[in-house]
Design a protein around this motif. Sequence first.
Motif, PDB file in Angstrom:
ATOM      1  N   ILE A 165       0.470  -1.206  -8.856  1.00  0.00           N
ATOM      2  CA  ILE A 165       0.220  -0.698  -7.657  1.00  0.00           C
ATOM      3  C   ILE A 165       1.175  -0.657  -6.542  1.00  0.00           C
ATOM      4  O   ILE A 165       1.258   0.387  -5.547  1.00  0.00           O
ATOM      5  N   GLY A 166       1.733  -1.798  -6.429  1.00  0.00           N
ATOM      6  CA  GLY A 166       2.673  -2.149  -5.319  1.00  0.00           C
ATOM      7  C   GLY A 166       3.808  -1.178  -5.660  1.00  0.00           C
ATOM      8  O   GLY A 166       4.417  -0.341  -4.852  1.00  0.00           O
ATOM      9  N   ALA A 167       4.300  -1.079  -6.986  1.00  0.00           N
ATOM     10  CA  ALA A 167       5.504  -0.442  -7.174  1.00  0.00           C
ATOM     11  C   ALA A 167       5.089   1.276  -7.086  1.00  0.00           C
ATOM     12  O   ALA A 167       5.944   2.002  -6.620  1.00  0.00           O
ATOM     13  N   HIS A 168       3.997   1.759  -7.390  1.00  0.00           N
ATOM     14  CA  HIS A 168       3.510   2.880  -6.875  1.00  0.00           C
ATOM     15  C   HIS A 168       3.493   3.449  -5.616  1.00  0.00           C
ATOM     16  O   HIS A 168       4.140   4.536  -5.260  1.00  0.00           O
ATOM     17  N   LEU A 169       2.999   2.447  -4.778  1.00  0.00           N
ATOM     18  CA  LEU A 169       3.116   2.727  -3.385  1.00  0.00           C
ATOM     19  C   LEU A 169       4.496   2.763  -2.733  1.00  0.00           C
ATOM     20  O   LEU A 169       4.899   3.733  -2.202  1.00  0.00           O
ATOM     21  N   ILE A 170       5.208   1.884  -3.582  1.00  0.00           N
ATOM     22  CA  ILE A 170       6.760   2.173  -2.867  1.00  0.00           C
ATOM     23  C   ILE A 170       7.157   3.436  -3.307  1.00  0.00           C
ATOM     24  O   ILE A 170       7.865   4.014  -2.484  1.00  0.00           O
ATOM     25  N   GLY A 171       6.930   3.765  -4.491  1.00  0.00           N
ATOM     26  CA  GLY A 171       7.330   5.093  -5.280  1.00  0.00           C
ATOM     27  C   GLY A 171       7.087   6.383  -4.322  1.00  0.00           C
ATOM     28  O   GLY A 171       7.850   7.203  -4.026  1.00  0.00           O
ATOM     29  N   MET A 172       5.911   6.200  -3.773  1.00  0.00           N
ATOM     30  CA  MET A 172       5.308   7.212  -2.832  1.00  0.00           C
ATOM     31  C   MET A 172       5.906   7.260  -1.605  1.00  0.00           C
ATOM     32  O   MET A 172       6.212   8.385  -1.011  1.00  0.00           O
TER      33      MET A 172
END
Length: 222
Positions: A165-172
Motif C-alpha cells: 500500500i505504501g509503495a502504491h501511494l508513493i507511485g501515485m
Amino acid sequence: MGLGKFLHSHVEHADAGGTIERARAYDIVGIVAFAGQRGRVFRRLAALSGARPGDRVLDVGCGTGALTRMLATRVSTTGTATGLDPSEPMIEYARHRAPENCGYVVGEAQDLPFDDQSFAVIASSYAIHHIPAAARQAAFTEMFRVLRPGGRLLIADFRPPTNPIGAHLIGMVSGPAMAHNPIDKLAGLITGAGFHVTAEGDQWPLLHYLQATRPTLPAALH
Ligand SMILES: C[S@@+](CC[C@H](N)C(=O)[O-])C[C@H]1O[C@@H](n2cnc3c(N)ncnc32)[C@H](O)[C@@H]1O
C-alpha cells in the motif's frame, strides 16, 4: 497530475525520475516531507561521506544543494564542495544559497565534466533513481574516474516502502521510478565500476545508503 510530474516538468524518462526543473517547489516539498528534519538528515549523510577539512568533494545530482552545503561545512574553508546537476533551474537556485567554498556545475553523472582523480570524496542523495537506468553503470564508472585512489563514495537513495500500500501511494504521488527504485542493484553497479563497498545501511526517512572506496591498487594487483 502527480507531484512527480509537476516537479519534473517535461524532462522525465520511463525508467527514471529524470531532471527536476521546479527548484523552489522541490525545496518546499522537501522541507514538508522531512517534517522539519531535513538539516539533521543531510548533516548525517555528510558525516557518513567521510568528508574531512581540506577535502575536495563532489555532490552528484545535487538539486537545490542541501547536501552540498552540509559537505561544504564539513570540509571547512580549506576544502571545497561542488554540486553537479543537469537541471539549470536547480543549479541557479543552489548558487544563490552557496557559501564561499561551494560551487555548482551543470552536467550529468554519466559524463562528468571533471579531470581524473580530482575529488577526495563523492556523495549523492536521492539522485541515482533519476539517472536513466541504461546510464547508471556509466555514471558509477565516471565517479570512479574522477575520485582519487583511496577516495570515499557515499550513495544514498530512496528506499521504497516494503508494504504494497505504501509503495502504491508513493507511485501515485511520485511515479514508478521512486516506487520501484531497485536499490538492491546499487551494490552491483558500484562494484562493477571498480569500487569496494565497505558498508550499507538504512536511515530515516526511507533512505538506503552504501559507503565505498576507490582501492589504492588496480584490481589486477589485489
Ligand atoms: C530527487 S532530486 C535530489 C536532489 C538532492 N540531491 C537532494 O537530496 O535533495 C534528484 C536530482 O537528480 C537530478 N538528475 C536527473 N538526472 C540526472 C543525471 N543524469 N545526472 C545527475 N543528476 C541527475 C535531478 O535534476 C534532480 O535535481
